[in-house]
Design a protein around this motif. Sequence first.
Motif, short mmCIF file in Angstrom:
data_model
loop_
_atom_site.label_atom_id
_atom_site.label_comp_id
_atom_site.label_asym_id
_atom_site.label_seq_id
_atom_site.Cartn_x
_atom_site.Cartn_y
_atom_site.Cartn_z
N LEU A 169 0.83 -1.26 0.01
CA LEU A 169 -0.03 -0.07 0.01
C LEU A 169 0.74 1.09 -0.04
CD1 LEU A 169 -2.95 -0.59 2.29
CD2 LEU A 169 -2.96 -0.05 0.13
N VAL B 273 2.30 1.41 -3.53
CA VAL B 273 1.09 1.99 -4.44
C VAL B 273 0.90 3.54 -4.25
CG1 VAL B 273 -1.32 1.91 -5.03
CG2 VAL B 273 0.23 -0.29 -4.97
N GLY B 274 0.87 4.08 -2.79
CA GLY B 274 0.31 5.18 -2.51
C GLY B 274 1.37 6.40 -3.31
N GLU C 132 1.27 6.55 -6.96
CA GLU C 132 -0.07 7.15 -7.35
C GLU C 132 0.12 8.75 -7.22
OE1 GLU C 132 -2.80 6.36 -9.00
OE2 GLU C 132 -2.14 4.38 -9.17
N ASP D 204 -2.36 2.69 4.87
CA ASP D 204 -1.35 1.90 5.24
C ASP D 204 -0.85 2.57 6.72
OD1 ASP D 204 1.16 0.60 5.23
OD2 ASP D 204 2.33 2.64 4.67
N ALA E 139 -4.51 5.83 0.10
CA ALA E 139 -3.62 4.44 0.10
C ALA E 139 -2.54 4.67 1.38
CB ALA E 139 -2.85 4.23 -1.22
#
Length: 85
Positions: A47, A50-51, A54, A82, A78
């Motif tokens: 996470l 991915v955060g 993004e 997390d 995200a």
Amino acid sequence: MSESKSPGWMRGAQIGLGAIAIILSIYIIAFPAITVVTIIYILAIILFVVGIFEIITGIFGLGANRSRWGSVGLGVLALIIDGIR
């Protein structure tokens, strides 16, 4: 009848990954509580990555046909999820 044989390195990789899967399966059966904690940490790391991804794609507009601020918002969301762990 032509059979395509997989290369030797691929066969070795399959055997190695199979052995690792068997060892991890035995470990999971022996220590289920540690397994759950490990999965939670792995998901938290995913996470986080991915955060950050993004947010970067949203700031620099790298996403195709996507809202820039939506991507940044998704990345921040995200990271917040997390951080809850």
